[in-house]
Design a protein around this motif. Structure first.
Motif, short mmCIF file in Angstrom:
data_model
loop_
_atom_site.label_atom_id
_atom_site.label_comp_id
_atom_site.label_asym_id
_atom_site.label_seq_id
_atom_site.Cartn_x
_atom_site.Cartn_y
_atom_site.Cartn_z
N ALA A 168 46.55 27.78 55.28
CA ALA A 168 45.85 28.82 56.04
C ALA A 168 44.34 28.71 55.86
O ALA A 168 43.86 28.17 54.86
CB ALA A 168 46.34 30.20 55.63
N ASP A 169 43.61 29.24 56.81
CA ASP A 169 42.14 29.22 56.74
C ASP A 169 41.63 30.19 55.68
O ASP A 169 40.69 29.89 54.95
CB ASP A 169 41.54 29.59 58.10
N VAL A 170 42.23 31.36 55.63
CA VAL A 170 41.87 32.38 54.64
C VAL A 170 43.16 32.79 53.94
O VAL A 170 44.16 33.10 54.60
CB VAL A 170 41.21 33.60 55.30
N ILE A 171 43.14 32.79 52.61
CA ILE A 171 44.34 33.07 51.83
C ILE A 171 44.09 34.30 50.95
O ILE A 171 43.24 34.28 50.06
CB ILE A 171 44.74 31.88 50.95
N LEU A 172 44.83 35.37 51.23
CA LEU A 172 44.79 36.59 50.44
C LEU A 172 46.07 36.66 49.62
O LEU A 172 47.10 36.11 50.02
CB LEU A 172 44.69 37.82 51.35
N ALA A 173 46.03 37.34 48.48
CA ALA A 173 47.22 37.46 47.65
C ALA A 173 47.29 38.85 47.06
O ALA A 173 46.25 39.48 46.79
CB ALA A 173 47.22 36.42 46.53
N LEU A 174 48.51 39.33 46.87
CA LEU A 174 48.71 40.62 46.21
C LEU A 174 48.66 40.43 44.70
O LEU A 174 49.05 39.37 44.18
CB LEU A 174 50.05 41.22 46.63
N PRO A 175 48.18 41.41 43.96
CA PRO A 175 48.05 41.27 42.51
C PRO A 175 49.39 40.94 41.84
O PRO A 175 50.43 41.51 42.19
CB PRO A 175 47.54 42.65 42.06
N GLY A 176 49.35 40.01 40.92
CA GLY A 176 50.52 39.67 40.14
C GLY A 176 51.55 38.83 40.85
O GLY A 176 52.59 38.50 40.25
N ALA A 177 51.30 38.47 42.09
CA ALA A 177 52.28 37.66 42.82
C ALA A 177 52.43 36.29 42.18
O ALA A 177 51.46 35.68 41.74
CB ALA A 177 51.85 37.50 44.28
N GLN A 178 53.68 35.80 42.12
CA GLN A 178 53.90 34.42 41.70
C GLN A 178 53.49 33.51 42.84
O GLN A 178 53.96 33.67 43.97
CB GLN A 178 55.38 34.18 41.39
N VAL A 179 52.63 32.55 42.56
CA VAL A 179 52.14 31.62 43.58
C VAL A 179 52.14 30.23 42.97
O VAL A 179 51.49 29.99 41.94
CB VAL A 179 50.72 31.98 44.06
N GLY A 180 52.85 29.31 43.59
CA GLY A 180 52.84 27.94 43.09
C GLY A 180 53.89 27.09 43.78
O GLY A 180 54.86 27.63 44.34
N THR A 209 41.01 35.46 47.65
CA THR A 209 40.82 36.73 46.95
C THR A 209 42.17 37.37 46.66
O THR A 209 43.16 37.08 47.33
CB THR A 209 39.95 37.71 47.77
N VAL A 210 42.20 38.22 45.65
CA VAL A 210 43.36 39.05 45.34
C VAL A 210 43.06 40.46 45.84
O VAL A 210 42.02 41.03 45.52
CB VAL A 210 43.65 39.06 43.82
N VAL A 211 43.97 41.00 46.65
CA VAL A 211 43.73 42.28 47.33
C VAL A 211 44.78 43.30 46.90
O VAL A 211 45.97 43.06 47.07
CB VAL A 211 43.78 42.12 48.86
N PRO A 212 44.38 44.44 46.34
CA PRO A 212 45.35 45.50 46.01
C PRO A 212 46.08 45.95 47.27
O PRO A 212 45.51 45.95 48.37
CB PRO A 212 44.48 46.62 45.45
N PRO A 213 47.35 46.34 47.14
CA PRO A 213 48.13 46.72 48.32
C PRO A 213 47.48 47.79 49.18
O PRO A 213 47.54 47.73 50.41
CB PRO A 213 49.45 47.21 47.72
N ASP A 214 46.83 48.78 48.55
CA ASP A 214 46.23 49.86 49.33
C ASP A 214 44.97 49.43 50.07
O ASP A 214 44.45 50.18 50.90
CB ASP A 214 45.92 51.07 48.45
N GLN A 215 44.47 48.22 49.79
CA GLN A 215 43.30 47.71 50.50
C GLN A 215 43.63 46.58 51.47
O GLN A 215 42.76 46.09 52.18
CB GLN A 215 42.26 47.20 49.48
N LEU A 216 44.91 46.19 51.51
CA LEU A 216 45.28 45.02 52.31
C LEU A 216 45.06 45.27 53.80
O LEU A 216 44.52 44.41 54.51
CB LEU A 216 46.74 44.65 52.04
N ARG A 217 45.45 46.41 54.30
CA ARG A 217 45.32 46.70 55.72
C ARG A 217 43.85 46.62 56.15
O ARG A 217 43.51 45.93 57.12
CB ARG A 217 45.89 48.08 56.03
#
Length: 455
Positions: A168-180, A209-217
């Motif tokens: 993806a061009d821009v990659i956002l992630a939720l805190p604590g997500a397993q990524v790999g 960036t890591v984005v808290p769920p309440d800020q994702l929208r």
């Protein structure tokens, strides 16, 4: 969070899309749905899918939809992890290909809300081959100049990360997500869990960036506004970014060394001050996607008077290879999307320690030179402080460079020039004058187009 809850959490409205697309040459439904227990005849596979359907109400591990996010229409892909671990099978590939095709047909961005453990073992290599389908569709959308934004939910592993996520061009992630790429059950027993987390991937330059769920929208809405501005004529000319005003002290330096002293003053306005003054709002990307991030360079997209402008700004430190690669990534992305670029040049030079050499300093600088040389969108550059050799020149647009009164540009610092010429320390000031590094010298030499005034 279910796949549909994830869509509802970020979208203003959405309508599910149900069409599927078979690969070229295959007019019959995929074997996974036509054959008992799938293409491998995996005993119990049909029962497992039936249980997954009863548990989730879904027919497959991904839901695709046409959605509006912040008033911008988009195609959204959302994974249902409770359906066989959000795994990719042939029918998943059909849905994903249809969604990408729809996005191209309508000229829309793709937003992926990912939660997957990888490819579906019960379909063997037929499932793994779906990664090639997804990669091809992503590449086609990229070539069409359509943005792709990924949101990494928990978990995002295996081929889903290596295609929909990492591409993806821009990659956002939720805190604590397993990524790999390696899922939790196939990692070495002594593996550091942090390396497989959203936070660890951010530190290593793999996500933005890591984005808290309440800020994702709200964050997604901002990115949609920045990357999907109201349609311009794609055949029309892209207007260059306006040159920023000078924020430092007015008046030109009398000597070469005076120019160096002014550019090195700790209180001089730096990149952040220029970005704050220039943009109404902005969002940043981070990382070179090669294992590094450089806090000494700021890259992203901002809004100025209703226009989106991309920026790459050096912050006055020695720029590291990861910083150059991030800048190159930014320039290439802006070029693909038809967005003009602003670069702010301010560095004593490229980092020259052993770690920088091992990280490929020369190749990284070459990457930025190439990105600028081949960009079809206009690039505007402003020298706001130190212009140290090739590390600064890499971000200076050929033929579109301006300077502030409190800046200098030099083939090498006066101190190093004196050392190379075997001059003693008393000759550094004389060397600075001989190098002709003052803004007015640069203008007379034709290196810059002008010296910008204060507001």
């Amino acid at each position: 969070m279910t796949a549909r809850q994830a869509i509802a959490a970020v979208a203003d409205t959405y309508t599910e899309t149900t069409a599927t697309t078979a690969p070229a040459g295959r007019e019959t439904p995929p074997a996974a749905s036509a054959s008992p227990d799938g293409p491998l005849g995996w005993r119990g596979y049909d029962d497992a899918r039936a249980r997954a359907h009863a548990r989730t109400g879904e027919e497959e591990s991904v839901v695709t939809a046409l959605a509006t996010i912040g008033g911008r229409e988009s195609v959204v892909l959302s994974f249902e992890f409770r359906y066989l671990g959000g795994s990719l099978g042939e029918r998943t590939g059909d849905r994903l290909e249809a969604a990408y095709t729809l996005a191209r047909a309508r000229g829309l961005p793709v937003v992926s809300l990912i939660a997957t453990g990888g490819s579906r073992m019960q379909e063997g290599m037929r499932a793994l081959a779906q990664l090639q389908r997804v990669a091809r569709q992503s590449a086609l959308n990229r070539a069409a100049g359509l943005p792709q934004i990924a949101v990494l939910r928990d978990p995002t592993t295996g081929g889903g990360w290596a295609t929909l996520g990492a591409a993806a061009d821009v990659i956002l992630a939720l805190p604590g997500a397993q990524v790999g790429f390696a899922g939790s059950r196939v990692r070495p027993p002594d593996a550091d869990p942090y390396a497989y987390s959203a936070e660890g991937q951010l530190a290593s330059g793999q996500i933005d960036t890591v984005v808290p769920p309440d800020q994702l929208r709200g964050t997604l809405q901002q990115w949609m506004h920045l990357l999907c501005p109201p349609p311009r004529s794609r055949t029309g000319t892209v207007e260059p970014a306006p040159v920023p005003y000078a924020l430092g002290a007015p008046g030109l330096p009398e000597t070469g060394w005076g120019a160096v002293v002014r550019a090195r003053e700790t209180g001089r306005p730096r990149a952040e001050a220029y970005l704050d003054a220039y943009f109404d709002d902005r969002k940043e990307i981070s990382g070179d996607r090669c294992g590094g991030a450089d806090p000494g360079i700021r890259c992203g997209f901002g809004r100025r008077e209703g226009r989106t402008i991309a920026f790459a700004a050096q912050c006055g430190t020695a720029t590291r290879p990861a910083g150059f690669r991030t800048a190159a990534r930014l320039i290439r992305l802006a070029d693909r999307l038809g967005i003009p670029v602003l670069t702010l040049v301010d560095t004593p030079g490229a980092a020259n320690d052993a770690a920088a050499e091992r990280a490929g300093a020369g190749a990284a600088i070459a990457e930025v030179f190439a990105a600028l040389a081949t960009a079809e969108v206009p690039v505007t550059s402003l020298l706001i402080g130190e212009g140290g050799s090739g590390g600064a020149l890499a971000l200076a647009a050929p033929g579109r460079l301006w300077a502030t009164p409190d800046s200098y540009f030099s083939v090498i610092t006066p101190e190093l020039a004196a050392a190379i010429l075997k001059r003693d320390a008393t000759q550094i000031h004389e060397t600075a004058d001989q190098l002709r590094i003052r803004p007015q010298d640069l203008l007379e030499l034709g290196v810059i187009q002008g010296i910008v005034p204060p507001p």
